[in-house]
Design a protein around this motif. Sequence first.
Motif, short mmCIF file in Angstrom:
data_model
loop_
_atom_site.label_atom_id
_atom_site.label_comp_id
_atom_site.label_asym_id
_atom_site.label_seq_id
_atom_site.Cartn_x
_atom_site.Cartn_y
_atom_site.Cartn_z
N TYR A 140 6.06 23.68 8.33
CA TYR A 140 5.09 22.70 8.52
C TYR A 140 4.55 22.92 9.82
O TYR A 140 5.02 22.70 10.91
CB TYR A 140 6.32 21.67 8.97
N VAL A 141 2.87 23.19 9.61
CA VAL A 141 1.73 23.23 10.59
C VAL A 141 2.24 22.04 11.60
O VAL A 141 2.17 20.90 11.02
CB VAL A 141 1.03 23.50 9.58
N ARG A 146 8.54 24.34 13.23
CA ARG A 146 7.61 25.36 12.33
C ARG A 146 8.39 26.64 12.82
O ARG A 146 8.06 26.89 13.89
CB ARG A 146 6.48 25.57 12.40
N ASN A 302 -8.62 22.74 4.67
CA ASN A 302 -7.50 22.17 4.63
C ASN A 302 -7.31 20.94 3.93
O ASN A 302 -6.75 20.19 3.69
CB ASN A 302 -7.64 21.02 5.87
#
Lengths: 436, 194
Positions: A140-141, A146, A302
Amino acid sequence: MGKSMIIYVVGVSAIVGYALLTMGRTSASSMDTYAEYYSRTMAHNLAIAGANIGTQRCLNDTSYNTNTLNTAFAGGSFDVYVIKSGDTTRIRSISHLPIHFYSFRQSRWINEARDTVEAVIKIVSFSKYSWFTDQEKNGYVGSPFRGGDDWKITGDSVWGLAHTNGRFNLGGRPYFHDKVTATNSPQLMTVGGVRAPIYNGGYQWGVTVPRSAANLTNLLTTASGSGGLLNNTGNDVALTFINDGRVAVKIPPTTGSIRNDTANITSLAPSGVVAVSGGDIRIKGTYRGRITVVALKGSNANKGNVWLDGNGIAAFDNPRSNSASTDMMGIVAERNAFITRDNSRSEQSVFNIQAAVYCHEGELTAQDFWNIGKHGRVSLFGGVTQKTAGSLGTFGGSGKLTGMDYSIRHDPRFLTAAPPGYPKATKYELVSWYEK
Amino acid sequence: MAVILDMIGSVLISGYVILLILRINFNMSSASDSATTNLGIQESLVDAMSSVESDFRLAGFNVPDPKNSIAIADSQRIRIRVDLDNNNTVDSVEWYVGAPLAKYTDRQVRILYRRVNNGTPLGIAYGVTTFKLKYFDQDGIQTSVLSMISVIEVSIAVSSTYKIADQIDPTQQGYASAFWRQTRLSSRNIKRHG
């Protein structure tokens, strides 16, 4: 007396001769039984050898389609036929073993023993997995977790096939109900003095299942070719599924200024695939029929996420209670599938997902899972295939700290069927082996 | 007088020869009976084990979830799931031995049965004195967890239902018997991924 003696001798000789002949035949029959079993076993093993060789060639090279005839081996020979049909390939091996004996049981000379073995290999869909990752790490950015290893520990369970192209991290005694495969053997950790994962369906290490981006291209092609490409201009799309087989479409989701209408699933996505390129898709509701929802990045790095809103997405004909349900959904995100943050959820909330979820570059996760309250439980009936191991919450020694619990149950229908256009592996897998 | 002596001598010799023939006939009959009985049980065993091997090697064929290939795994009974006739319908095949036959009081003689889809059991071998099954996981450890069974060991002994003369020493009698054990019987369909 001399004459009677001759008669006696001849008589005795005849009786003994006949008895010996009978016994000889019995002995020969005994050898016949042995010879038959031996030749049958040899012919069978020859056929297996041919099937093994043919199957291995096809598994190593999906384009292999050469019949190999009359290969001499172990005193006999085998013919291997490669028969291709779509995603399925049959490898049929027929053995020939030259032998020569008289079978008293069959009352004939036997000159050849034969046997046939047939293997079926197939390019399988990722929907068959309950849990699939490329690596067992959080991806998960923006999350503080992360890059951290994802651990399955005592109390955790996975129902359905599990696979990682990395290695599993297993602490204590986690439970795998079905077969577990991985590229590398697992990293084990002792928890509470125990270091013994349970592989109820067996395990196999050294197995790698590559995922190809071509699957996404194929989905885009399928959707655009049948009018199922909803938007490729950078706008997000919201789909609210209605339990009568229709779906409300809103572009963009907030205003609906570009599109705001309701359509039947079958007319919205005649091929069964509805896609957005360069945008995200938000879905919720109760679906009917077979559909795959696809979000692709397009030219917008994105985008390509799927957001699961409301109480989730469920089938009208519940596959949990009806294994013959024809309602089936695939959720494909080029990046992530997010369970949208909703602060109205409580610890008693249940968020349903009845679908096969595929995240090509990301994972299935809960938005801000480390930074929300206790939001209940996610009940996934289907499976998830992802690049990284998405988390839904954080946990400490006293239990859950934030986010949601994870409950995954595999939909058994996905072992033999898949949502429309759902991503497939690039390599064959053995699906059946017929020998008698 | 000489004629009488000849006749007496001839009667004695012929009597001796007749006794010799009877003895030879008895020995021949015993040997033949023994050989035939041995052959019978060998054929019975080969037929039974061929059927067992055939069924077990096919276990899990066309079963969607290979974990469900074995439904019952007892030491004397096994039920496997398999698409026997390759028609995409999963069948069940059960192998088991019946109760000891009442008429053989000195030892346990049974019938080995094969039953398909809960139909009428078919006797495959008569005179079965041993039918033992052992189950092992993929690491070779004995297991009773159905989903973990990877290898099956099968032992079958078949014996004659009556005593026969020993082929070396005809004065001794015993049962003819044959024994077969397959220690590594496994099905690719069970081991496949799913």
